[in-house]
Design a protein around this motif. Structure first.
Motif, mmCIF file in Angstrom:
data_model
loop_
_atom_site.group_PDB
_atom_site.id
_atom_site.type_symbol
_atom_site.label_atom_id
_atom_site.label_comp_id
_atom_site.label_asym_id
_atom_site.label_seq_id
_atom_site.Cartn_x
_atom_site.Cartn_y
_atom_site.Cartn_z
ATOM 1 N N SER A 107 -33.167 -7.132 27.034
ATOM 2 C CA SER A 107 -32.757 -6.761 28.224
ATOM 3 C C SER A 107 -33.745 -5.570 28.475
ATOM 4 N N GLU A 108 -34.008 -4.744 27.712
ATOM 5 C CA GLU A 108 -34.992 -3.640 28.000
ATOM 6 C C GLU A 108 -36.475 -4.225 28.731
ATOM 7 N N GLN A 109 -36.817 -5.179 27.822
ATOM 8 C CA GLN A 109 -38.128 -5.801 28.090
ATOM 9 C C GLN A 109 -37.978 -6.479 29.499
ATOM 10 N N GLN A 110 -36.749 -7.120 29.797
ATOM 11 C CA GLN A 110 -36.872 -8.030 31.016
ATOM 12 C C GLN A 110 -36.795 -7.101 32.224
ATOM 13 N N GLN A 111 -36.044 -5.998 32.056
ATOM 14 C CA GLN A 111 -36.139 -5.121 33.062
ATOM 15 C C GLN A 111 -37.494 -4.329 33.206
ATOM 16 N N ALA A 112 -38.181 -3.945 32.157
ATOM 17 C CA ALA A 112 -39.473 -3.556 32.329
ATOM 18 C C ALA A 112 -40.393 -4.569 33.242
ATOM 19 N N LEU A 113 -40.377 -5.872 32.794
ATOM 20 C CA LEU A 113 -41.004 -6.856 33.545
ATOM 21 C C LEU A 113 -40.659 -6.898 35.268
ATOM 22 N N ARG A 114 -39.464 -6.714 35.409
ATOM 23 C CA ARG A 114 -38.857 -6.773 36.852
ATOM 24 C C ARG A 114 -39.429 -5.367 37.507
ATOM 25 N N ARG A 115 -39.391 -4.478 36.743
ATOM 26 C CA ARG A 115 -39.982 -3.169 37.306
ATOM 27 C C ARG A 115 -41.519 -3.371 37.787
ATOM 28 N N ALA A 116 -42.261 -3.994 36.866
ATOM 29 C CA ALA A 116 -43.458 -4.064 37.024
ATOM 30 C C ALA A 116 -43.856 -4.892 37.943
ATOM 31 N N ALA A 117 -43.108 -6.057 38.107
ATOM 32 C CA ALA A 117 -43.374 -6.879 39.333
ATOM 33 C C ALA A 117 -43.040 -6.370 40.817
#
Length: 140
Positions: A107-117
């Motif tokens: 979930s932390e990695q998914q949040q980081a990807l969403r933030r990067a987008a």
């Protein structure tokens, strides 16, 4: 034993997440107990040998009671059995976690990807000069 440090270490080395309630921590506690007992035994032997050596250095006859006892075969068998059981148990636990682990991002990695987008979208909305300057700074 700091379970949070051990948990983080296992994740860093293997990528496998373990919970604080995981049975692997019982194995760690068992290993610590066996190791502590073995260390105490060795410390007693080293202490006895040191006293004997000090007595010999002082030209006094060392009493027979200070001679270091040999490791009993039963102790060696128990220590070996505990090591084998600990290794097998650890392999079973890690194998089970690997088999049950669902591939994918945490979930932390998914949040980081969403933030990067979202950051990428925000950068695209900047004026061209600011965007070029920001991208140049990101390249450094």
């Amino acid at each position: 034993m700091d379970q949070h440090k051990l948990r983080a270490l296992v994740f860093e080395k293997t990528g496998v997440r373990i919970d604080i309630d995981d049975p692997v921590f019982a194995l760690v506690a068992l290993n610590e107990a066996v190791l502590e007992e073995a260390v105490e035994c060795h410390i007693a032997r080293i202490d006895a040998a040191s006293r004997q050596l000090a007595a010999q250095a002082g030209h006094a006859a060392a009493p027979a009671a200070t001679a270091a006892p040999a490791i009993a075969p039963r102790e060696l068998r128990l220590l070996g059995a505990a090591c084998v059981i600990a290794l097998i148990s650890a392999l079973v636990v890690l194998g089970g976690q690997a088999a049950l682990r669902q591939p994918g991002l945490s979930s932390e990695q998914q949040q980081a990807l969403r933030r990067a987008a979202r950051l990428e979208q925000a950068i695209q909305q900047l004026d061209p000069r600011a965007r070029a300057q920001l991208q140049a700074e990101l390249q450094k």
